[in-house]
Design a protein around this motif. Structure first.
Motif, PDB file in Angstrom:
ATOM      1  N   ASN A  21     -54.740 -37.558 -83.011  1.00 29.31           N
ATOM      2  CA  ASN A  21     -54.333 -37.918 -81.645  1.00 29.31           C
ATOM      3  C   ASN A  21     -55.338 -37.404 -80.624  1.00 29.31           C
ATOM      4  N   THR A  22     -56.609 -37.627 -80.908  1.00 22.39           N
ATOM      5  CA  THR A  22     -57.669 -37.118 -80.048  1.00 22.39           C
ATOM      6  C   THR A  22     -58.641 -38.232 -79.675  1.00 22.39           C
ATOM      7  N   LEU A  23     -59.032 -38.214 -78.415  1.00 24.24           N
ATOM      8  CA  LEU A  23     -60.018 -39.154 -77.870  1.00 24.24           C
ATOM      9  C   LEU A  23     -61.302 -38.389 -77.586  1.00 24.24           C
ATOM     10  N   TYR A  24     -62.441 -39.056 -77.786  1.00 24.89           N
ATOM     11  CA  TYR A  24     -63.732 -38.406 -77.565  1.00 24.89           C
ATOM     12  C   TYR A  24     -64.604 -39.262 -76.651  1.00 24.89           C
ATOM     13  N   LEU A  25     -65.548 -38.584 -76.003  1.00 28.26           N
ATOM     14  CA  LEU A  25     -66.600 -39.291 -75.280  1.00 28.26           C
ATOM     15  C   LEU A  25     -67.909 -38.546 -75.543  1.00 28.26           C
ATOM     16  N   GLN A  26     -68.764 -39.156 -76.310  1.00 30.15           N
ATOM     17  CA  GLN A  26     -70.100 -38.607 -76.554  1.00 30.15           C
ATOM     18  C   GLN A  26     -71.021 -39.118 -75.455  1.00 30.15           C
ATOM     19  N   MET A  27     -71.623 -38.196 -74.733  1.00 29.82           N
ATOM     20  CA  MET A  27     -72.465 -38.549 -73.591  1.00 29.82           C
ATOM     21  C   MET A  27     -73.888 -38.062 -73.863  1.00 29.82           C
ATOM     22  N   ASN A  28     -74.821 -38.979 -73.933  1.00 30.03           N
ATOM     23  CA  ASN A  28     -76.231 -38.658 -74.162  1.00 30.03           C
ATOM     24  C   ASN A  28     -77.057 -39.082 -72.956  1.00 30.03           C
ATOM     25  N   SER A  29     -78.277 -38.569 -72.893  1.00 35.09           N
ATOM     26  CA  SER A  29     -79.207 -38.912 -71.805  1.00 35.09           C
ATOM     27  C   SER A  29     -78.531 -38.791 -70.446  1.00 35.09           C
ATOM     28  N   LEU A  30     -77.878 -37.676 -70.238  1.00 36.45           N
ATOM     29  CA  LEU A  30     -77.117 -37.487 -69.003  1.00 36.45           C
ATOM     30  C   LEU A  30     -78.026 -37.457 -67.781  1.00 36.45           C
ATOM     31  N   GLU A  31     -77.512 -38.003 -66.708  1.00 40.86           N
ATOM     32  CA  GLU A  31     -78.232 -38.103 -65.436  1.00 40.86           C
ATOM     33  C   GLU A  31     -77.430 -37.391 -64.346  1.00 40.86           C
ATOM     34  N   PRO A  32     -78.093 -36.941 -63.299  1.00 34.97           N
ATOM     35  CA  PRO A  32     -77.351 -36.293 -62.203  1.00 34.97           C
ATOM     36  C   PRO A  32     -76.220 -37.168 -61.658  1.00 34.97           C
ATOM     37  N   GLU A  33     -76.404 -38.480 -61.719  1.00 30.22           N
ATOM     38  CA  GLU A  33     -75.372 -39.396 -61.232  1.00 30.22           C
ATOM     39  C   GLU A  33     -74.114 -39.385 -62.106  1.00 30.22           C
ATOM     40  N   ASP A  34     -74.182 -38.777 -63.262  1.00 30.89           N
ATOM     41  CA  ASP A  34     -73.007 -38.659 -64.133  1.00 30.89           C
ATOM     42  C   ASP A  34     -72.118 -37.482 -63.739  1.00 30.89           C
ATOM     43  N   THR A  35     -72.556 -36.691 -62.795  1.00 30.86           N
ATOM     44  CA  THR A  35     -71.769 -35.549 -62.343  1.00 30.86           C
ATOM     45  C   THR A  35     -70.451 -36.010 -61.733  1.00 30.86           C
TER      46      THR A  35
ATOM     47  N   GLY B  49     -66.200 -30.208 -70.818  1.00 28.83           N
ATOM     48  CA  GLY B  49     -67.037 -30.305 -69.633  1.00 28.83           C
ATOM     49  C   GLY B  49     -67.892 -29.057 -69.459  1.00 28.83           C
ATOM     50  N   ASP B  50     -69.065 -29.230 -68.848  1.00 25.79           N
ATOM     51  CA  ASP B  50     -69.987 -28.103 -68.724  1.00 25.79           C
ATOM     52  C   ASP B  50     -71.099 -28.468 -67.756  1.00 25.79           C
ATOM     53  N   LEU B  51     -71.968 -27.496 -67.492  1.00 27.20           N
ATOM     54  CA  LEU B  51     -73.204 -27.718 -66.747  1.00 27.20           C
ATOM     55  C   LEU B  51     -74.299 -28.020 -67.766  1.00 27.20           C
ATOM     56  N   VAL B  52     -75.016 -29.119 -67.567  1.00 30.06           N
ATOM     57  CA  VAL B  52     -76.056 -29.521 -68.511  1.00 30.06           C
ATOM     58  C   VAL B  52     -77.249 -30.051 -67.729  1.00 30.06           C
ATOM     59  N   GLN B  53     -78.427 -29.899 -68.295  1.00 32.27           N
ATOM     60  CA  GLN B  53     -79.634 -30.388 -67.640  1.00 32.27           C
ATOM     61  C   GLN B  53     -79.773 -31.904 -67.818  1.00 32.27           C
ATOM     62  N   PRO B  54     -80.474 -32.561 -66.918  1.00 32.04           N
ATOM     63  CA  PRO B  54     -80.734 -33.998 -67.092  1.00 32.04           C
ATOM     64  C   PRO B  54     -81.391 -34.271 -68.435  1.00 32.04           C
ATOM     65  N   GLY B  55     -80.932 -35.333 -69.084  1.00 30.83           N
ATOM     66  CA  GLY B  55     -81.413 -35.663 -70.415  1.00 30.83           C
ATOM     67  C   GLY B  55     -80.609 -35.034 -71.533  1.00 30.83           C
ATOM     68  N   GLY B  56     -79.718 -34.125 -71.190  1.00 28.06           N
ATOM     69  CA  GLY B  56     -78.914 -33.438 -72.196  1.00 28.06           C
ATOM     70  C   GLY B  56     -77.711 -34.252 -72.659  1.00 28.06           C
ATOM     71  N   SER B  57     -76.917 -33.625 -73.526  1.00 26.38           N
ATOM     72  CA  SER B  57     -75.749 -34.285 -74.123  1.00 26.38           C
ATOM     73  C   SER B  57     -74.522 -33.397 -74.021  1.00 26.38           C
ATOM     74  N   LEU B  58     -73.371 -34.040 -73.985  1.00 24.93           N
ATOM     75  CA  LEU B  58     -72.093 -33.348 -74.042  1.00 24.93           C
ATOM     76  C   LEU B  58     -71.119 -34.230 -74.802  1.00 24.93           C
ATOM     77  N   ARG B  59     -70.114 -33.604 -75.411  1.00 22.64           N
ATOM     78  CA  ARG B  59     -69.016 -34.357 -76.008  1.00 22.64           C
ATOM     79  C   ARG B  59     -67.712 -33.873 -75.403  1.00 22.64           C
ATOM     80  N   LEU B  60     -67.007 -34.785 -74.778  1.00 18.54           N
ATOM     81  CA  LEU B  60     -65.696 -34.486 -74.225  1.00 18.54           C
ATOM     82  C   LEU B  60     -64.623 -34.823 -75.261  1.00 18.54           C
ATOM     83  N   SER B  61     -63.548 -34.056 -75.227  1.00 17.93           N
ATOM     84  CA  SER B  61     -62.396 -34.318 -76.091  1.00 17.93           C
ATOM     85  C   SER B  61     -61.145 -34.396 -75.235  1.00 17.93           C
TER      86      SER B  61
END
Length: 115
Positions: A76-90, A9-21
């Motif tokens: 034993n790891t789960l991932y979530l790749q998140m692209n085109s992030l929006e403020p509503e994803d906060t 988890g992190d702070l990212v600008q709209p349109g950015g990407s993050l990968r959660l593990s």
């Protein structure tokens, strides 16, 4: 000791990407279905994405086409790749593992989408 530990988890600008593990330990293994949920301030915890033990995935309508859930059973790891992030994803994003009557939650990781 059964444990789910989220990271990424992190702070990212709209349109950015993050990968959660989500690293699972203890008795959680490939038999478990796993999922990501999220909870924004003042709102209920909602399902974001779910993946079965054999890899079939489904998504909330709000994230379809932008998020991808995956799992590596060898790690034993789960991932979530998140692209085109929006403020509503906060939200705080939580990892979930479930097998029969057994269900476990992680402590959550904060994702903030803001300029």
């Amino acid at each position: 000791q059964v444990q789910l530990v989220e990271s990424g988890g992190d702070l990212v600008q709209p349109g950015g990407s993050l990968r959660l593990s989500c690293a699972a330990s203890g008795s959680i293994d490939s038999r478990y279905a796993m999922a990501w949920y999220r909870q924004a301030p003042g709102k209920q915890r909602d399902l974001v994405a779910h993946i079965t033990n054999y890899g079939r995935a489904n998504y909330a309508d709000s994230v379809k086409g932008r998020f991808t859930i995956s799992r590596d059973n060898t790690k034993n790891t789960l991932y979530l790749q998140m692209n085109s992030l929006e403020p509503e994803d906060t939200a705080v994003y939580y990892c979930n593992a479930k097998w029969g009557s057994r269900e476990y939650w992680g402590q959550g990781t904060q994702v903030t989408v803001s300029s």
